[in-house]
Scaffold this motif. Structure first.
Motif, PDB file in Angstrom:
ATOM      1  N   UNK A  45      -0.674 -45.522 -18.698  1.00  8.97           N
ATOM      2  CA  UNK A  45      -1.178 -45.447 -20.068  1.00  8.97           C
ATOM      3  C   UNK A  45      -0.021 -45.114 -20.991  1.00  8.97           C
ATOM      4  N   UNK A  46       0.183 -45.955 -21.982  1.00 11.66           N
ATOM      5  CA  UNK A  46       1.239 -45.728 -22.960  1.00 11.66           C
ATOM      6  C   UNK A  46       0.621 -45.399 -24.308  1.00 11.66           C
ATOM      7  N   UNK A 130      -4.954 -53.976 -22.653  1.00 14.19           N
ATOM      8  CA  UNK A 130      -4.345 -53.997 -21.333  1.00 14.19           C
ATOM      9  C   UNK A 130      -3.272 -55.080 -21.366  1.00 14.19           C
ATOM     10  N   UNK A 131      -2.019 -54.669 -21.467  1.00  9.41           N
ATOM     11  CA  UNK A 131      -0.926 -55.629 -21.619  1.00  9.41           C
ATOM     12  C   UNK A 131      -0.690 -56.434 -20.356  1.00  9.41           C
ATOM     13  N   UNK A 132      -1.006 -55.852 -19.233  1.00 12.52           N
ATOM     14  CA  UNK A 132      -0.979 -56.538 -17.936  1.00 12.52           C
ATOM     15  C   UNK A 132      -1.834 -55.712 -16.989  1.00 12.52           C
ATOM     16  N   UNK A 133      -2.223 -56.254 -15.841  1.00 11.77           N
ATOM     17  CA  UNK A 133      -3.085 -55.489 -14.940  1.00 11.77           C
ATOM     18  C   UNK A 133      -2.548 -54.085 -14.660  1.00 11.77           C
ATOM     19  N   UNK A 138      -1.873 -48.079 -26.265  1.00 13.45           N
ATOM     20  CA  UNK A 138      -2.728 -47.684 -27.381  1.00 13.45           C
ATOM     21  C   UNK A 138      -1.874 -47.309 -28.580  1.00 13.45           C
ATOM     22  N   UNK A 139      -2.517 -47.328 -29.738  1.00 12.36           N
ATOM     23  CA  UNK A 139      -1.869 -46.859 -30.961  1.00 12.36           C
ATOM     24  C   UNK A 139      -2.918 -46.163 -31.812  1.00 12.36           C
ATOM     25  N   UNK A 140      -2.455 -45.378 -32.761  1.00  6.18           N
ATOM     26  CA  UNK A 140      -3.392 -44.656 -33.607  1.00  6.18           C
ATOM     27  C   UNK A 140      -4.051 -43.503 -32.882  1.00  6.18           C
ATOM     28  N   UNK A 141      -5.073 -42.943 -33.524  1.00  3.03           N
ATOM     29  CA  UNK A 141      -5.784 -41.807 -32.952  1.00  3.03           C
ATOM     30  C   UNK A 141      -7.184 -42.239 -32.517  1.00  3.03           C
ATOM     31  N   UNK A 260      -7.253 -64.578 -24.341  1.00  2.00           N
ATOM     32  CA  UNK A 260      -5.882 -64.747 -23.864  1.00  2.00           C
ATOM     33  C   UNK A 260      -5.784 -64.563 -22.355  1.00  2.00           C
ATOM     34  N   UNK A 261      -6.684 -63.732 -21.813  1.00  2.00           N
ATOM     35  CA  UNK A 261      -6.666 -63.472 -20.374  1.00  2.00           C
ATOM     36  C   UNK A 261      -7.601 -64.389 -19.595  1.00  2.00           C
TER      37      UNK A 261
END
Length: 312
Positions: A45-46, A130-133, A138-141, A260-261
């Protein structure tokens, strides 16, 4: 507390990850490549400039939920019936289940299969993908508004709110949770279908005159149906939604991510629900109907090769 995450996508993965980082025991239910990657290297998780890796139980078996204290139901709306049937077989009817899904139809489905007195739902405000499996950005609160589907369980809903606040997710309790869910659904019908169809972010819709006009028309039609259902919102909501959208300028909506996925789109839970209600009422909602038809046709095609590009 032991928590079962029924659907480890961007929402379920992030929420479950935050609970795991707060020392709760969490079991993540997933499938396919996403499950394999998490079993191999954990869930990443980023957020807030940091990366956390969660190593917990990742499985495809709902039987592992037989002793959980709480289930977070976060599968796509297309899978709600199947998951509700599975949960009914393997968990105690007294187990609290909290829905974190798009739309307002999932609550109706859940109440048919599960114990209503133990059902809760949340309006989820989370900019995540989910940028990849196995990797979520995430961004913001993130924010949650939580309420019980049984009016007698307000205190229990407050306990859930406390759980998420302790995990660092800003949460509040609502005594009229379905109004909050309708407000979120109106945001979804404004941006989700159009972003998936045009292959653009929320910010690109706001900045592009024709796309913004279409989005506003979809919102107005959605508000019309909401009013017939007893959820009346003032026109000021239009300004609020588009002003608030600036906080998600670069956000890929959940429906765009699914396209896209190559995943099935939540057309029925968002556009389809409005169309069914409009048919019952004898009301015309041409913009939402057009989006529905176009998205249904898109599902038969491959994902866009050059997304996030529009002509001015």
């Amino acid at each position: 507390m032991k928590v079962g995450i029924a659907g480890t996508g961007a929402v379920g993965g992030f929420i479950g990850g935050k609970l795991a980082l707060s020392n709760h025991e969490v079991v993540f239910l997933s499938r396919g490549t996403n499950l394999l990657r998490m079993q191999e290297r954990g869930l990443k998780i980023r957020y807030s400039g940091e990366e956390k890796v969660i190593h917990k139980e990742f499985t495809h078996l709902t039987d592992t939920f037989d002793d959980v204290d709480l289930i977070i139901l976060s599968v796509k709306s297309n899978d709600t019936i199947t998951m509700a049937r599975q949960l009914r077989k393997c968990v105690s009817p007294d187990t609290p289940i909290l829905l974190m899904q798009n739309g307002v139809s999932n609550e109706e489905i859940a109440m048919k299969y599960l114990n209503q007195s133990c059902l809760y739902t949340a309006a989820v405000y989370l900019t995540a993908r989910m940028t990849e499996p196995g990797i979520i950005e995430t961004s913001g609160k993130p924010r949650l508004t939580i309420g019980s589907l049984d009016s007698g369980n307000r205190e229990e809903a407050k306990l859930l709110t406390h759980l998420f606040n302790e995990a660092g997710i800003q949460s509040k309790t609502s005594s009229n949770i379905m109004r909050a869910k309708w407000k979120k659904l109106l945001w979804n019908v404004t941006f989700n279908p159009l972003s998936a169809y045009a292959g653009v972010t929320v910010g690109q819709i706001v900045d592009h005159p024709k796309l913004r006009e279409t989005a506003e028309s979809a919102l107005v039609e959605g508000m019309q149906i909401a009013s017939y259902k007893g959820f009346i919102f003032q026109n000021e909501l239009i300004h609020q939604i588009f002003k608030g959208a600036r906080k998600a300028d670069t956000h890929y909506t959940s429906m765009l991510q699914d396209r896209l996925n190559g995943k099935q789109l939540e057309i029925e839970a968002i556009c389809g629900y409005f169309l069914k209600e409009a048919t019952k009422l004898g009301v015309s909602i041409p913009v939402i109907q057009s989006l529905y038809q176009n998205l249904a046709a898109l599902e038969k095609e491959a994902p866009p090769k050059n997304p996030l590009h529009i002509e001015n």
